[in-house]
Scaffold this motif. Structure first.
Motif, mmCIF file in Angstrom:
data_model
loop_
_atom_site.group_PDB
_atom_site.id
_atom_site.type_symbol
_atom_site.label_atom_id
_atom_site.label_comp_id
_atom_site.label_asym_id
_atom_site.label_seq_id
_atom_site.Cartn_x
_atom_site.Cartn_y
_atom_site.Cartn_z
ATOM 1 N N THR A 1 -5.086 5.939 -0.060
ATOM 2 C CA THR A 1 -3.864 5.200 -0.604
ATOM 3 C C THR A 1 -4.366 4.111 -1.811
ATOM 4 O O THR A 1 -5.530 4.350 -2.108
ATOM 5 C CB THR A 1 -3.560 4.178 0.717
ATOM 6 O OG1 THR A 1 -4.680 3.334 1.031
ATOM 7 C CG2 THR A 1 -2.953 4.916 1.787
ATOM 8 N N MET A 2 -3.246 3.600 -2.460
ATOM 9 C CA MET A 2 -3.520 2.675 -3.381
ATOM 10 C C MET A 2 -2.809 1.637 -3.319
ATOM 11 O O MET A 2 -1.728 1.498 -2.473
ATOM 12 C CB MET A 2 -3.351 3.359 -4.807
ATOM 13 C CG MET A 2 -2.014 4.026 -4.931
ATOM 14 S SD MET A 2 -1.704 4.681 -6.404
ATOM 15 C CE MET A 2 -0.915 3.367 -7.319
ATOM 16 N N LYS B 1 1.025 -1.028 0.118
ATOM 17 C CA LYS B 1 -0.042 0.130 -0.022
ATOM 18 C C LYS B 1 0.776 1.212 -0.123
ATOM 19 O O LYS B 1 1.921 1.293 0.880
ATOM 20 C CB LYS B 1 -0.805 0.091 1.368
ATOM 21 C CG LYS B 1 -2.095 -0.593 1.021
ATOM 22 C CD LYS B 1 -3.309 -0.428 2.146
ATOM 23 C CE LYS B 1 -2.587 0.165 3.571
ATOM 24 N NZ LYS B 1 -3.679 0.459 4.515
ATOM 25 N N GLN C 1 -9.519 12.685 -6.293
ATOM 26 C CA GLN C 1 -9.254 11.358 -6.718
ATOM 27 C C GLN C 1 -7.930 10.838 -6.309
ATOM 28 O O GLN C 1 -7.844 9.693 -5.930
ATOM 29 C CB GLN C 1 -9.471 11.225 -8.279
ATOM 30 C CG GLN C 1 -10.670 11.233 -8.898
ATOM 31 C CD GLN C 1 -10.721 10.946 -10.258
ATOM 32 O OE1 GLN C 1 -9.853 11.306 -11.073
ATOM 33 N NE2 GLN C 1 -11.906 10.975 -10.798
ATOM 34 N N ALA C 2 -7.243 11.944 -5.659
ATOM 35 C CA ALA C 2 -5.754 11.236 -5.249
ATOM 36 C C ALA C 2 -5.761 11.158 -3.603
ATOM 37 O O ALA C 2 -4.599 11.058 -2.986
ATOM 38 C CB ALA C 2 -4.859 12.356 -5.691
ATOM 39 N N ARG C 3 -6.878 10.986 -3.046
ATOM 40 C CA ARG C 3 -6.912 10.810 -1.627
ATOM 41 C C ARG C 3 -6.837 9.568 -1.055
ATOM 42 O O ARG C 3 -6.978 8.577 -2.053
ATOM 43 C CB ARG C 3 -8.695 11.191 -1.038
ATOM 44 C CG ARG C 3 -8.907 12.559 -0.790
ATOM 45 C CD ARG C 3 -10.164 12.975 -0.235
ATOM 46 N NE ARG C 3 -10.613 14.117 -0.526
ATOM 47 C CZ ARG C 3 -12.016 14.362 -0.621
ATOM 48 N NH1 ARG C 3 -12.785 13.335 -0.707
ATOM 49 N NH2 ARG C 3 -12.166 15.509 -0.837
ATOM 50 N N ALA D 1 0.744 5.749 -0.622
ATOM 51 C CA ALA D 1 0.031 6.947 -0.763
ATOM 52 C C ALA D 1 -0.062 7.297 -2.027
ATOM 53 O O ALA D 1 0.743 7.251 -2.969
ATOM 54 C CB ALA D 1 0.563 8.353 -0.076
ATOM 55 N N GLN D 2 -1.089 8.028 -2.647
ATOM 56 C CA GLN D 2 -1.332 8.541 -4.013
ATOM 57 C C GLN D 2 -0.268 9.547 -4.089
ATOM 58 O O GLN D 2 0.014 10.388 -3.408
ATOM 59 C CB GLN D 2 -2.529 9.169 -4.303
ATOM 60 C CG GLN D 2 -3.688 8.296 -4.292
ATOM 61 C CD GLN D 2 -4.040 7.725 -5.730
ATOM 62 O OE1 GLN D 2 -3.112 7.888 -6.559
ATOM 63 N NE2 GLN D 2 -4.850 6.638 -5.797
ATOM 64 N N ALA D 3 0.361 9.680 -5.556
ATOM 65 C CA ALA D 3 1.260 10.454 -5.806
ATOM 66 C C ALA D 3 0.801 11.986 -6.239
ATOM 67 O O ALA D 3 -0.172 11.882 -6.436
ATOM 68 C CB ALA D 3 2.185 9.957 -6.973
ATOM 69 N N LYS E 1 0.532 14.899 -4.381
ATOM 70 C CA LYS E 1 -0.152 15.604 -3.475
ATOM 71 C C LYS E 1 0.581 16.342 -2.303
ATOM 72 O O LYS E 1 0.004 16.920 -1.459
ATOM 73 C CB LYS E 1 -1.148 14.785 -2.360
ATOM 74 C CG LYS E 1 -2.273 14.249 -3.700
ATOM 75 C CD LYS E 1 -3.877 14.552 -3.068
ATOM 76 C CE LYS E 1 -3.964 15.331 -2.050
ATOM 77 N NZ LYS E 1 -5.226 15.181 -1.608
#
Length: 66
Positions: free
Chosen positions: A47-48, A23, A43-45, A25-27, A29
């Motif tokens: 985790t991914m 997992k 949309q970048a909130r 964090a979104q890049a 930000k």
């Protein structure tokens, strides 16, 4: 043979799920939000799950102890 050490930077940035996926964090930000669209920020909130080829490298070299 000495113990394998976890990379200090990696342990702050990545977490492993119970099934072993990585997992992250979104890049994009950290700064410069004024030039990003509201849609991008929304949309970048959160985790991914990292793509498997990249995750394999992270698990092997940076998080050997999981």
């Amino acid at each position: 043979m000495p113990k394998m050490k976890t990379n200090s930077g990696a342990k702050k940035r990545f977490k492993l799920t119970a099934s072993g996926k990585v997992k992250v964090a979104q890049a994009g930000k950290q700064h410069g939000m004024i030039k990003r669209s509201n849609k991008f920020i929304r949309q970048a909130r959160g985790t991914m799950v990292m793509a498997e080829p990249d995750a394999r490298v992270i698990r092997k070299h940076f998080l050997p102890n999981g």
